[in-house]
Design an enzyme around this catalytic site. Structure first.
Site, short mmCIF file in Angstrom:
data_model
loop_
_atom_site.label_atom_id
_atom_site.label_comp_id
_atom_site.label_asym_id
_atom_site.label_seq_id
_atom_site.Cartn_x
_atom_site.Cartn_y
_atom_site.Cartn_z
N HIS A 152 -3.71 18.08 12.89
CA HIS A 152 -4.84 17.55 13.49
C HIS A 152 -5.42 18.00 14.04
O HIS A 152 -6.36 18.22 15.21
CB HIS A 152 -2.85 17.53 14.93
CG HIS A 152 -2.60 16.79 14.52
ND1 HIS A 152 -1.44 15.91 15.66
CD2 HIS A 152 -2.75 15.53 13.97
CE1 HIS A 152 -0.49 15.44 14.83
NE2 HIS A 152 -1.22 15.17 14.02
N GLN A 160 1.97 22.17 13.27
CA GLN A 160 1.31 21.21 14.02
C GLN A 160 1.39 21.38 14.86
O GLN A 160 -0.02 20.98 16.21
CB GLN A 160 1.63 20.06 12.55
CG GLN A 160 0.84 18.57 13.51
CD GLN A 160 1.41 17.52 12.68
OE1 GLN A 160 0.81 17.20 12.19
NE2 GLN A 160 2.61 16.86 13.84
N GLU A 161 2.37 21.47 16.08
CA GLU A 161 2.21 21.38 16.99
C GLU A 161 2.98 22.25 18.21
O GLU A 161 4.16 22.35 17.93
CB GLU A 161 2.78 20.31 17.69
CG GLU A 161 2.09 18.79 17.24
CD GLU A 161 2.74 17.50 17.39
OE1 GLU A 161 3.96 17.23 18.17
OE2 GLU A 161 2.73 16.70 16.66
N LYS A 334 8.98 6.66 16.89
CA LYS A 334 7.40 5.90 17.05
C LYS A 334 7.15 4.47 16.57
O LYS A 334 7.80 4.18 15.20
CB LYS A 334 6.63 6.86 15.54
CG LYS A 334 6.55 8.36 16.30
CD LYS A 334 6.35 8.91 14.92
CE LYS A 334 5.57 10.41 14.87
NZ LYS A 334 5.32 10.84 14.26
N HIS A 362 4.10 9.40 21.00
CA HIS A 362 2.86 8.65 20.37
C HIS A 362 2.89 9.12 18.91
O HIS A 362 3.38 9.86 18.32
CB HIS A 362 1.83 9.33 21.25
CG HIS A 362 1.49 10.43 21.23
ND1 HIS A 362 0.27 11.07 21.17
CD2 HIS A 362 2.35 11.60 20.44
CE1 HIS A 362 0.69 12.95 21.29
NE2 HIS A 362 2.04 12.74 20.28
N ARG A 363 1.30 8.07 19.17
CA ARG A 363 1.02 8.82 17.25
C ARG A 363 0.07 9.55 17.52
O ARG A 363 -0.67 10.11 18.19
CB ARG A 363 0.47 7.74 16.38
CG ARG A 363 1.62 6.38 15.91
CD ARG A 363 2.89 7.55 15.41
NE ARG A 363 2.62 8.39 14.40
CZ ARG A 363 3.15 8.04 13.10
NH1 ARG A 363 4.24 7.24 12.79
NH2 ARG A 363 2.83 8.39 12.31
N SER A 364 -0.47 10.66 16.37
CA SER A 364 -2.38 11.79 16.55
C SER A 364 -3.17 10.44 17.03
O SER A 364 -3.98 11.24 17.46
CB SER A 364 -2.66 12.23 14.96
OG SER A 364 -2.21 11.83 14.69
#
Ligand code: PGA
Ligand code: ZN
Length: 423
Positions: A152, A160-161, A334, A362-364
């Site tokens: 991302h 990633q997060e 998702k 959500h999605r990216s």
């Protein structure tokens, strides 16, 4: 009954085309839904149909999915009862005829499925969350992604997060306020450290840090510097998205320029969870690393939420299998991973019945569509992951939840830390 269904191509938050569907009922009720798109997708997700047409949107056009809606799907669903969501979704699944919705595209089926439920709610003169479950007044704990890495962002962070979870907030609004405050404190701290403060795909900062420890130190410090107790007022959640860097049976940390074996990688996560106020880890190990999932759940599952994203792909059958195998203790949900509302609800119910946590997500690649905010409340998920405290594609979901909380008034209950059964 459904009178018209119409799809078009619009742009998502990354500037790529996606499907938007409008549905009108014979009483003139209207519903619209836009389909999100992932970057670090699971291998067992339903198929997002792309045209692959050279010279048009770099092959990423979704005209085939749009044509499927405006042709075959319209013909099959016109005249159907919009209140019979299960019947509608069954028709979409059967019409597609493949196990992964690869013929019509999950982006076609999902757009129709969600637009129909929104038209049905409008026809019932109810907000969507109430139409889904009149009794639910549970506002989710938000997992807010304030540092982006992995697929991302263009920085060296392997994970990633890095998310903050305002477990001690009094209300959903309060959680958003606290998140926003920490976000801006973090911005100042990064700037002071000479880091760039540009944001990644989900609106979180994307500093040039190499290790998870460095990012976690910044985040923990930002929580404290804003005046909150880390782990008490605000906790931390991770999504390493480990499928993205699992290669040939080992975890290849490009940013750190080293590899870790499955055992070393799991031990590293355990170490991080002990050193920082981490209450949730999503995709800590890869989708195909069954031994890793077993080991991670065994060693950390009693004190940390372990969320399965790539490993379950919001698929009821995969989740059932995972529960039977004792893998993870929560599921990420998702809608476009499975492609219909009915199957999404089924995944949520399976998780809830098994005592697994549920994180609506959500999605990216997102749009201004806020359906997942209503789903989080209407299905009483207890948690939502919808990015950072910046960028309208992310904040639109928080803002919708603020409106829902206001509308529920005295009845509204903020989940806080209660969904984190293991924490
Ligand atoms: P994606 O990432 O939408 O790019 O797949 C989100 C996640 O991995 O949770
Ligand atoms: Zn994930």
């Amino acid at each position: 009954t459904i009178s018209t269904v119409h799809a078009r191509e619009i742009l998502d938050s990354r500037g790529n085309p996606t499907v938007e569907v409008d549905v009108r009922l014979d009483d003139d009720s209207f519903g619209r839904a836009a389909v999100p798109s992932g970057a670090s997708t699971g291998t067992r997700e339903a198929v997002e149909l792309r045209d692959g047409e050279a010279g048009r949107f770099h092959g990423k056009g979704v005209r085939r999915a749009v044509d499927a809606v405006n042709g075959e799907i319209l013909a099959a669903v016109r005249g159907l009862d919009a209140l019979d969501q299960a019947g509608l979704d069954r028709i979409l699944i059967d019409l597609d005829g493949t196990p992964t919705k690869s013929r019509l595209g999950a982006n076609a089926t999902l757009g129709v499925s969600l637009a129909v439920v929104k038209a049905a709610a409008a026809s019932a003169r109810q907000p969507l969350y109430r139409y889904l479950d009149a009794g639910s007044a549970l506002l989710p704990l938000p997992l807010m992604n304030i540092v982006n890495g992995g697929a991302h962002a263009d920085n060296p962070l392997d994970f990633q997060e890095f998310m903050i979870a305002p477990i001690g907030a009094e209300s959903f609004f309060d959680a958003v306020r606290m998140g926003s405050e920490v976000f801006h404190t973090l911005r100042g701290a990064l700037k002071k450290a000479g880091q760039n403060t540009n944001v990644g795909d989900e609106g979180g900062f994307a500093p040039d840090l190499r290790t998870a420890e460095e990012a976690l130190t910044f985040v923990t410090q930002a929580i404290a510097d804003t005046g909150y107790k880390p782990g008490v007022d605000i906790a931390i959640a991770l999504d390493p998205a480990a499928s993205e860097f699992f290669r040939d049976g080992v975890y290849a940390y490009a940013g750190e320029q080293r590899t870790r074996t499955v055992e070393e990688h799991v031990a590293y996560l355990v170490e991080l969870a002990a050193a920082f106020p981490i209450v949730s880890i999503e995709d800590g190990v890869a989708q195909d690393d069954f031994a890793g999932w077993t080991e991670l759940t065994r060693t950390l599952g009693d004190r940390c939420q372990l969320v399965g994203d790539d490993v379950f792909c919001t698929n009821p059958a995969l989740l059932r299998q995972g529960i039977a195998d004792g893998i993870s203790n929560a599921v990420l949900v998702k809608v476009n991973q499975i492609g219909t509302l009915t199957e999404t609800v089924s995944t949520v119910r399976i998780a809830q019945d098994a005592g697994y946590g549920v994180v609506m997500s959500h999605r990216s690649g997102e749009t201004e569509d806020t359906t997942i905010a209503d789903l989080a409340v209407g299905l009483a998920c207890g948690q939502i992951k919808t990015g950072s405290l910046s960028r309208s594609d992310r904040t639109s979901k928080f803002n919708q939840l603020i409106r829902i909380e206001e509308e529920l008034g005295e009845a509204a209950r903020y989940a806080g830390r209660t969904p984190l059964r293991t924490a």
